[in-house]
Scaffold this motif. Structure first.
Motif, PDB file in Angstrom:
ATOM      1  N   THR A  70      -2.276  -8.411  -7.437  1.00 18.00           N
ATOM      2  CA  THR A  70      -1.569  -7.319  -6.774  1.00 18.00           C
ATOM      3  C   THR A  70      -0.131  -7.699  -6.458  1.00 18.00           C
ATOM      4  OG1 THR A  70      -1.591  -5.791  -4.902  1.00 18.00           O
ATOM      5  CG2 THR A  70      -2.331  -8.033  -4.471  1.00 18.00           C
ATOM      6  N   THR A  71       0.719  -6.670  -6.367  1.00 20.32           N
ATOM      7  CA  THR A  71       2.114  -6.894  -5.967  1.00 20.32           C
ATOM      8  C   THR A  71       2.310  -6.652  -4.476  1.00 20.32           C
ATOM      9  OG1 THR A  71       2.665  -4.606  -6.503  1.00 20.32           O
ATOM     10  CG2 THR A  71       3.064  -6.267  -8.222  1.00 20.32           C
ATOM     11  N   ASP A  72       1.278  -6.172  -3.800  1.00 14.21           N
ATOM     12  CA  ASP A  72       1.371  -5.827  -2.387  1.00 14.21           C
ATOM     13  C   ASP A  72       0.964  -7.014  -1.512  1.00 14.21           C
ATOM     14  OD1 ASP A  72       1.546  -4.591   0.046  1.00 14.21           O
ATOM     15  OD2 ASP A  72      -0.025  -3.102  -0.350  1.00 14.21           O
ATOM     16  N   TYR A  74       0.701  -7.050   1.628  1.00 15.47           N
ATOM     17  CA  TYR A  74      -0.205  -6.565   2.681  1.00 15.47           C
ATOM     18  C   TYR A  74      -1.662  -6.647   2.223  1.00 15.47           C
ATOM     19  CZ  TYR A  74      -2.326  -3.557   6.178  1.00 15.47           C
ATOM     20  OH  TYR A  74      -3.129  -3.066   7.171  1.00 15.47           O
ATOM     21  N   GLU A  75      -1.922  -6.310   0.960  1.00 18.84           N
ATOM     22  CA  GLU A  75      -3.283  -6.407   0.414  1.00 18.84           C
ATOM     23  C   GLU A  75      -3.768  -7.855   0.349  1.00 18.84           C
ATOM     24  OE1 GLU A  75      -3.344  -4.442  -3.346  1.00 18.84           O
ATOM     25  OE2 GLU A  75      -3.229  -2.440  -2.459  1.00 18.84           O
TER      26      GLU A  75
END
Length: 137
Positions: A70-72, A74-75
């Protein structure tokens, strides 16, 4: 009763002597400082390497769960530490540049010029898990 005053003299340094010693120490520091700058940069870059390893570990766990990276941030449950601009202690900003099902690239970019030469330190990590210095300060 008669008091007798004893003449005792305390040995001490004069103000001039103390200032001369401080001046000599200052000159030695100016001579030694350029030689110590690479050590300062190396010590501060450890922060980036540790945080990038943390991102790598979280990306690996995320991939096991969702079969992709993922690029997030927060995830990934990654909260970047406050930077020195935000009255924190971190000298780097962190971001995930790219992510797919098989690879990712995360970057740590210095916000402080450690040795004053105008070049900011940049580190990256990918799915292989080895931090690499992209731009040397």
């Amino acid at each position: 009763m008669k008091f007798i005053r004893l003449k005792t003299r305390t040995k001490a340094f004069s103000l001039q002597e103390v200032l001369i010693v401080l001046l000599i120490i200052g000159v030695f520091m100016l001579i030694a400082l350029p030689n110590l700058m690479p050590l300062v940069v190396k010590a501060k870059s450890i922060e980036a390497q540790m945080q990038l390893k943390y991102i790598y570990n979280n990306q690996t766990s995320y991939r096991y769960l969702y079969s992709k990276y993922t690029t997030d941030l927060y995830e990934l449950d990654f909260e970047a530490p406050k930077t020195v601009r935000e009255n924190g202690t971190s000298n780097y900003t962190y971001e995930v540049l790219s992510a797919s099902s098989t690879s990712f690239t995360a970057r740590a970019t210095a916000i402080t010029d450690f040795d004053g030469d105008g070049v900011f330190n940049v580190w990256e990590i990918d799915q292989d898990g080895t931090p690499k210095q992209i731009v040397k300060d």
